[in-house]
Motif scaffolding. Structure first.
Motif, mmCIF file in Angstrom:
data_model
loop_
_atom_site.group_PDB
_atom_site.id
_atom_site.type_symbol
_atom_site.label_atom_id
_atom_site.label_comp_id
_atom_site.label_asym_id
_atom_site.label_seq_id
_atom_site.Cartn_x
_atom_site.Cartn_y
_atom_site.Cartn_z
ATOM 1 N N LEU A 150 -9.964 15.499 9.713
ATOM 2 C CA LEU A 150 -10.310 16.906 8.865
ATOM 3 C C LEU A 150 -11.210 17.563 9.233
ATOM 4 C CD1 LEU A 150 -9.599 15.065 5.606
ATOM 5 C CD2 LEU A 150 -8.121 16.450 6.634
ATOM 6 N N ASP A 151 -12.162 17.156 10.327
ATOM 7 C CA ASP A 151 -13.047 17.537 10.588
ATOM 8 C C ASP A 151 -12.938 18.362 11.866
ATOM 9 O OD1 ASP A 151 -16.577 16.173 11.869
ATOM 10 O OD2 ASP A 151 -15.849 18.331 11.722
ATOM 11 N N LEU A 152 -13.156 19.771 11.737
ATOM 12 C CA LEU A 152 -12.919 20.761 12.777
ATOM 13 C C LEU A 152 -13.641 20.507 14.089
ATOM 14 C CD1 LEU A 152 -11.015 23.253 13.669
ATOM 15 C CD2 LEU A 152 -12.743 24.668 12.962
ATOM 16 N N GLN A 181 -16.877 25.424 18.049
ATOM 17 C CA GLN A 181 -16.812 24.550 16.664
ATOM 18 C C GLN A 181 -15.866 23.742 16.609
ATOM 19 O OE1 GLN A 181 -16.937 27.872 13.372
ATOM 20 N NE2 GLN A 181 -16.557 29.241 15.027
ATOM 21 N N ARG A 249 -4.248 19.824 6.277
ATOM 22 C CA ARG A 249 -5.640 20.135 5.607
ATOM 23 C C ARG A 249 -6.756 20.601 6.693
ATOM 24 N NH1 ARG A 249 -6.939 14.767 2.514
ATOM 25 N NH2 ARG A 249 -9.112 15.835 2.039
ATOM 26 N N LEU A 250 -6.214 20.313 7.987
ATOM 27 C CA LEU A 250 -7.325 20.962 9.123
ATOM 28 C C LEU A 250 -6.673 22.205 9.450
ATOM 29 C CD1 LEU A 250 -9.040 20.141 11.386
ATOM 30 C CD2 LEU A 250 -7.152 19.512 12.799
ATOM 31 N N ILE A 253 -8.372 24.722 7.287
ATOM 32 C CA ILE A 253 -9.890 25.057 7.887
ATOM 33 C C ILE A 253 -9.644 26.124 9.104
ATOM 34 C CG2 ILE A 253 -11.862 24.156 8.811
ATOM 35 C CD1 ILE A 253 -10.883 21.609 7.426
#
Ligand code: LIP
Length: 270
Positions: A150-152, A181, A249-250, A253
């Motif tokens: 989930l952490d870009l 990023q 979910r990713l 983002i």
């Protein structure tokens, strides 16, 4: 359908590998000097098309090297085929190319088709990726699941670039805005392998502008059946403006960030 796709894709992969070992020659260029087709591309597509016609004579066919002679068929099903995806890798001998075969309900329009079954074969690694609608995605007998990341900032993101130099410059601007990023970028050079890598958890996300239906038909089904959300921007399906793939979910983002970067770079988003 899947077993037919698998059998023909494996035989086509063996043919492509034999031709690669014997030496590959460019037959022509298409949209630009960089966009080449080899004699092997054409031979492999003819093999796939004739094999499918023998087995299912009433189905439609839409292949990368014969779009001018695509057939609609009468069965309501269409085979969407990239005989050698990763053509430039194949030409240079880079071991990252594949045979991609999908069968869809409807015609070869990604906005309306329903993908039923797909197979992507990497001849170099002997990897056979498969999926059927609502029945999962597999590498061989191993069921595939996307990374739940989930952490870009920790995401390994695949992408690719156009055969048009003007478009590539704009895609470079998108990449420049993204690369700081995320964990890192991978440019493998074959869309179907990128999508299969998302399915297998080898990539956390993939995006690319300008794919043709044959590039993503099978790989998108495999990624989707492994738990990825595969789509275009907004309510659009994956298609020429953009193909996006990641766990939902990713992707929620990543998508707005890419939309802003595409817009700033002057790339179409719909
Ligand atoms: C390729 C795609 C790749 C893209 C290349 C090319 P081809 O398809 O698989 O993702 O970046 O520009 O479109 O031409 O090798 O079938």
């Amino acid at each position: 359908m899947l077993e037919l796709a698998r059998r023909i894709a494996v035989e086509a992969a063996e043919l492509a590998a034999r031709r690669r070992a014997a030496g590959v020659e460019v037959a022509a260029s298409k949209s630009s000097p960089e966009d080449v087709v080899t004699f092997a591309d054409r031979e492999v597509e003819l093999f796939i098309r004739s094999s499918l016609a023998d087995a299912r004579p009433n189905d439609g066919f839409f292949g990368e090297e014969s779009t001018d002679s695509a057939s609609a068929g009468t069965s309501g099903l269409t085979w969407v085929v990239d005989p050698i995806d990763g053509t430039v890798n194949y030409l240079y001998g880079i071991p990252a190319y594949n045979i991609s075969i999908a069968v869809v309900e409807g015609d070869a329009n990604p906005q309306t088709w329903r993908a039923l079954a797909g197979c992507v074969v990497n001849p170099v690694l002997g990897e056979v990726f498969t999926a059927t609608d609502a029945r999962g995605a597999f590498l061989g007998q191993q069921q595939l699941h996307v990374n739940p990341l989930l952490d870009l900032s920790q995401a390994l993101v695949g992408t690719g670039f156009s055969y048009s130099s003007d478009i590539r410059v704009k895609q470079g601007l998108v990449l420049a805005g993204l690369i700081g990023q995320v964990r890192d970028i991978r440019r493998i050079g074959a869309a179907a392998l990128d999508l299969c890598n998302v399915a297998a958890g080898r990539l956390d996300a993939y995006y690319e502008r300008g794919l043709s239906p044959w590039d993503h038909a099978a790989g998108a089904l495999i990624a989707r059946e492994a738990g990825a959300l595969v789509k275009g921007f907004g309510d659009l399906r994956a298609d020429r403006p953009v193909t996006l793939a990641a766990n939902p979910r990713l992707l929620a983002i990543l998508e707005p960030l890419l939309f802003d970067l595409f817009t700033s770079a002057g790339l179409e988003t719909d």
